[in-house]
Design an enzyme around this catalytic site. Structure first.
Site, PDB file in Angstrom:
ATOM      1  N   ASN A  51      10.195  24.240 -34.240  1.00  0.00           N
ATOM      2  CA  ASN A  51      11.306  24.033 -33.299  1.00  0.00           C
ATOM      3  C   ASN A  51      12.485  23.421 -34.040  1.00  0.00           C
ATOM      4  OD1 ASN A  51      12.638  23.836 -30.734  1.00  0.00           O
ATOM      5  ND2 ASN A  51      12.183  21.642 -30.700  1.00  0.00           N
ATOM      6  N   HIS A  97      15.849  20.949 -33.236  1.00  0.00           N
ATOM      7  CA  HIS A  97      16.384  20.054 -32.216  1.00  0.00           C
ATOM      8  C   HIS A  97      17.651  19.385 -32.761  1.00  0.00           C
ATOM      9  CE1 HIS A  97      16.465  17.399 -28.796  1.00  0.00           C
ATOM     10  NE2 HIS A  97      16.644  16.382 -29.632  1.00  0.00           N
ATOM     11  N   SER A 140      17.039  18.520 -36.664  1.00  0.00           N
ATOM     12  CA  SER A 140      15.710  18.432 -37.294  1.00  0.00           C
ATOM     13  C   SER A 140      14.910  19.695 -36.999  1.00  0.00           C
ATOM     14  CB  SER A 140      14.917  17.251 -36.708  1.00  0.00           C
ATOM     15  OG  SER A 140      15.649  16.049 -36.761  1.00  0.00           O
ATOM     16  N   ASP A 174      10.088  17.634 -27.947  1.00  0.00           N
ATOM     17  CA  ASP A 174      10.776  17.429 -29.222  1.00  0.00           C
ATOM     18  C   ASP A 174       9.991  16.514 -30.153  1.00  0.00           C
ATOM     19  OD1 ASP A 174      12.888  19.062 -28.349  1.00  0.00           O
ATOM     20  OD2 ASP A 174      13.810  17.374 -27.316  1.00  0.00           O
TER      21      ASP A 174
HETATM   22  C1  GAR Z   1      20.422  24.379 -30.538  1.00  0.00           C
HETATM   23  O1  GAR Z   1      21.410  23.431 -30.827  1.00  0.00           O
HETATM   24  C2  GAR Z   1      19.046  23.769 -30.641  1.00  0.00           C
HETATM   25  O2  GAR Z   1      18.981  22.746 -31.599  1.00  0.00           O
HETATM   26  C3  GAR Z   1      18.846  23.216 -29.256  1.00  0.00           C
HETATM   27  O3  GAR Z   1      19.389  24.167 -28.410  1.00  0.00           O
HETATM   28  C4  GAR Z   1      20.498  24.790 -29.061  1.00  0.00           C
HETATM   29  C5  GAR Z   1      20.357  26.280 -28.887  1.00  0.00           C
HETATM   30  O4  GAR Z   1      21.491  26.949 -29.343  1.00  0.00           O
HETATM   31  N1  GAR Z   1      17.471  22.985 -28.983  1.00  0.00           N
HETATM   32  C6  GAR Z   1      17.026  21.967 -28.247  1.00  0.00           C
HETATM   33  O5  GAR Z   1      17.764  21.178 -27.699  1.00  0.00           O
HETATM   34  C7  GAR Z   1      15.509  21.865 -28.145  1.00  0.00           C
HETATM   35  N2  GAR Z   1      15.148  20.635 -27.554  1.00  0.00           N
HETATM   36  P1  GAR Z   1      21.457  28.503 -29.589  1.00  0.00           P
HETATM   37  O6  GAR Z   1      20.836  29.132 -28.344  1.00  0.00           O
HETATM   38  O7  GAR Z   1      22.880  28.869 -29.758  1.00  0.00           O
HETATM   39  O8  GAR Z   1      20.624  28.744 -30.818  1.00  0.00           O
END
Ligand code: GAR
Length: 220
Positions: A114, A116, A143, A152
């Site tokens: 994942n 985050h 991360s 997370d």
């Molecule tokens: C990313 O910033 C990722 O780190 C976050 O969602 C966004 C997705 O962006 N993930 C989380 O918050 C997981 N807990 P994207 O759809 O443009 O890749």
């Protein structure tokens, strides 16, 4: 997006939204800096823009519309069944906003990554960019970690770190952090696909050596 090389790591990407991380993965596969076979993209959200990104590249894209299931239990069971059928070497969570249950995590232990947008273990959950500003942090980032059934959570492999400048707001921070996400996620996925990265008894190994601290890439 299959390829001539049969022994490539077969990966499935789970998304919920815009899919810019998915796009970075696709772009890196196309320019051959990432040597994986992305066999499927699955979204729990029918409106996820990432689905269009997958379809445009001819990658199998499936919607698991959460609202069309009786309850969470049924959704979880169907998702796990689909994943067992796909039998991937790696599951990439790229902005997937549901917590995977313990049955799923156990079935695919050591195979789920994942990303985050925070320097874990700090700032799990949502709205991380605003929360670091509100708390007057000076350092922020992203991360990549192995996944457990906690939100997370799970051992961190690599982090991207950037300074928070006085004129940063949540939008500028998001942009900065996401640019870093694309870099560190590609690295971690590539290490995994080359069998250089693994997890045993909760401990990360890179090139056979235990990783005591996450690797760090700093914004320049
Ligand atoms: C990313 O910033 C990722 O780190 C976050 O969602 C966004 C997705 O962006 N993930 C989380 O918050 C997981 N807990 P994207 O759809 O443009 O890749």
């Amino acid at each position: 997006m299959s390829d001539e090389n049969q022994s490539k790591c077969r990966a499935v990407c789970l998304i919920s939204g815009g899919g810019t991380n998915l796009q970075a993965i696709i772009d890196n596969i196309k320019d051959k800096s990432l040597k994986i076979d992305l066999i499927s993209v699955i979204s729990d959200n029918p409106a996820a823009k990432g689905l269009q990104r997958a379809e445009k590249e001819g990658i199998d894209a499936t919607i698991f519309d959460f609202s069309s299931f009786e309850d969470r239990k049924q959704f979880d069971q169907c998702l796990e069944k689909e994943m067992v059928e796909l039998d991937p070497d790696l599951i990439i969570l790229a902005g997937y906003m549901k917590i995977l249950n313990s049955s799923f995590c156990n079935s695919f232990a050591g195979k789920i990554l994942n990303i985050h947008p925070s320097l874990l273990p700090k700032y799990k959950g949502l709205n991380t960019h605003q929360r670091v500003i509100d708390n007057q942090e000076r350092l922020h980032g992203a991360s990549v970690h192995f996944v457990t059934s906690e939100l997370d959570d799970g051992p961190v492999i690599i982090q991207y770190q950037c300074n928070i400048e006085n004129n940063d707001d949540r939008h500028t921070l998001q942009k900065k952090v996401q640019q870093g996400e694309y870099i560190i996620y590609t690295k971690a996925i590539q290490w995994f696909s080359e069998k250089r990265l693994s997890i045993e008894s909760g401990r990360i190994y890179i090139d056979g050596a235990p990783l005591n601290e996450p690797k760090v890439i700093k914004h320049d």
